[in-house]
Design an enzyme around this catalytic site. Structure first.
Site, PDB file in Angstrom:
ATOM      1  N   THR A 134       0.804  -1.229   0.000  1.00 53.63           N
ATOM      2  CA  THR A 134       0.000   0.000   0.000  1.00 53.63           C
ATOM      3  C   THR A 134       0.839   1.284   0.000  1.00 53.63           C
ATOM      4  O   THR A 134       0.301   2.372   0.153  1.00 53.63           O
ATOM      5  CB  THR A 134      -0.919   0.012   1.235  1.00 53.63           C
ATOM      6  OG1 THR A 134      -0.106  -0.151   2.417  1.00 53.63           O
ATOM      7  CG2 THR A 134      -1.923  -1.127   1.179  1.00 53.63           C
ATOM      8  N   GLU A 135       2.134   1.161  -0.181  1.00 53.85           N
ATOM      9  CA  GLU A 135       3.035   2.301  -0.008  1.00 53.85           C
ATOM     10  C   GLU A 135       2.669   3.521  -0.859  1.00 53.85           C
ATOM     11  O   GLU A 135       2.751   4.666  -0.393  1.00 53.85           O
ATOM     12  CB  GLU A 135       4.484   1.879  -0.310  1.00 53.85           C
ATOM     13  CG  GLU A 135       5.131   1.033   0.775  1.00 53.85           C
ATOM     14  CD  GLU A 135       4.877  -0.462   0.620  1.00 53.85           C
ATOM     15  OE1 GLU A 135       5.584  -1.247   1.261  1.00 53.85           O
ATOM     16  OE2 GLU A 135       3.971  -0.841  -0.150  1.00 53.85           O
ATOM     17  N   VAL A 136       2.273   3.303  -2.135  1.00 51.96           N
ATOM     18  CA  VAL A 136       2.017   4.454  -3.017  1.00 51.96           C
ATOM     19  C   VAL A 136       0.856   5.308  -2.523  1.00 51.96           C
ATOM     20  O   VAL A 136       0.764   6.494  -2.871  1.00 51.96           O
ATOM     21  CB  VAL A 136       1.732   4.004  -4.472  1.00 51.96           C
ATOM     22  CG1 VAL A 136       2.970   3.358  -5.076  1.00 51.96           C
ATOM     23  CG2 VAL A 136       0.525   3.078  -4.553  1.00 51.96           C
ATOM     24  N   ILE A 138       0.400   6.397   0.423  1.00 46.64           N
ATOM     25  CA  ILE A 138       0.837   7.388   1.413  1.00 46.64           C
ATOM     26  C   ILE A 138       2.122   8.108   0.967  1.00 46.64           C
ATOM     27  O   ILE A 138       2.866   8.642   1.788  1.00 46.64           O
ATOM     28  CB  ILE A 138       1.024   6.755   2.805  1.00 46.64           C
ATOM     29  CG1 ILE A 138       2.053   5.620   2.773  1.00 46.64           C
ATOM     30  CG2 ILE A 138      -0.297   6.258   3.358  1.00 46.64           C
ATOM     31  CD1 ILE A 138       2.455   5.128   4.164  1.00 46.64           C
ATOM     32  N   PHE A 140       4.809   6.854  -0.425  1.00 52.24           N
ATOM     33  CA  PHE A 140       6.038   6.094  -0.227  1.00 52.24           C
ATOM     34  C   PHE A 140       6.267   5.197  -1.440  1.00 52.24           C
ATOM     35  O   PHE A 140       5.458   5.165  -2.370  1.00 52.24           O
ATOM     36  CB  PHE A 140       5.929   5.280   1.066  1.00 52.24           C
ATOM     37  CG  PHE A 140       7.241   4.819   1.626  1.00 52.24           C
ATOM     38  CD1 PHE A 140       8.406   5.539   1.441  1.00 52.24           C
ATOM     39  CD2 PHE A 140       7.309   3.637   2.355  1.00 52.24           C
ATOM     40  CE1 PHE A 140       9.620   5.104   1.961  1.00 52.24           C
ATOM     41  CE2 PHE A 140       8.505   3.188   2.878  1.00 52.24           C
ATOM     42  CZ  PHE A 140       9.662   3.928   2.685  1.00 52.24           C
TER      43      PHE A 140
END
Length: 258
Positions: A134-136, A138, A140
């Site tokens: 799920t990084e993208v 937030i 990241f």
């Protein structure tokens, strides 16, 4: 200080248990260090032939700890490089471990937690388990874990997973070839252990070690170079305005308008 990782050995199987259920087994520097030490201990333990990685509580790992994410915003570039290197050390320790590592995933495995499952040799999960990078969402980038993900799934699937940041089910993870087995929660402990025991009793330890080494050394001969590039990407992204905006909104539980 509470042990965030538990280690026990029985029947030539080392069980390494993430023990931070009150924080959904979220990753922080202490947990990363203790996990690394536990895997090194298993590697050097002559009584151990196979390793099982599992977690206490209702989540395998929810990714990075909130306090840890907040601290990252204040790190220097050099501190972020050092921090990324510690995560790389954990992942490469597991990936190159001279013993088979089996993940027993119950509950969510998200972001770094999903990466932790991805690098294990064999993955069991329950139907209720969810996965996702799920990084993208937030601001990241899933830099280090992407180096390992691309060795398990096709380029098109890797792009779909990493660019959307979507959460997906264990059944979908099975279709992606990200995991090996989906097993009912009532059976997963027994099934994982039976699989580990079969390796212990039916296969040569030396042959297991060399076969794993053969695969890890030949499937991507440029892995180390990719990881070094990923560490630099990680550190640079953490200095970006999008990262600071995303983390700030995430911590405040505010909707992020990209």
């Amino acid at each position: 200080m509470k042990n965030l990782v538990l280690y026990q050995v029985a029947e030539r199987i080392a069980t390494i248990t993430i023990n931070r259920p009150e924080k959904r087994n979220a990753l922080n520097p202490q947990l990363i260090a203790e996990l690394t030490d536990a895997f090194i201990k298993a590697s050097e333990d002559d009584l151990v032939k196979v390793v099982i990685l599992n977690a206490n509580g209702d989540a395998f790992s929810a990714g990075a700890d909130l306090a840890y994410l907040q601290q990252l915003q204040n790190n220097t570039f050099e501190e972020n490089v050092a921090d990324s290197n510690r995560l790389k050390k954990l992942f490469t320790t597991i990936y190159y471990l001279p013993k088979v590592v089996i993940a027993q995933v119950e509950g969510h495995a998200i972001a770094g937690g999903c990466g932790l499952a991805t690098i294990c040799d064999i993955v069991f999960a329950t139907p209720e388990s969810n996965f996702g990078y799920t990084e993208v969402k937030i601001g990241f980038v899933p830099a280090i874990v992407s180096c390992f993900l691309k060795q398990k799934v096709s380029e098109s699937i890797a792009k779909e997973i990493l660019l959307t940041g979507k959460i997906f089910s264990a059944e979908q993870a099975l279709k992606y070839n990200l995991i090996n087995f989906v097993t009912n929660s009532s059976d997963i402990h027994q099934k994982t252990r039976e699989f580990a025991l079969s390796l212990c009793t039916e296969s040569s330890g030396n042959s297991l070690m060399i076969t794993k080494q053969l695969i890890t050394q030949t499937v991507n001969p440029y892995l180390e170079k990719s990881l070094e590039f990923a560490i630099q990407i990680n550190a640079r992204v953490r200095e970006s305005d999008d990262f600071k905006k995303g983390i700030s909104s995430f911590l405040k539980k505010e909707k992020i308008n990209w």
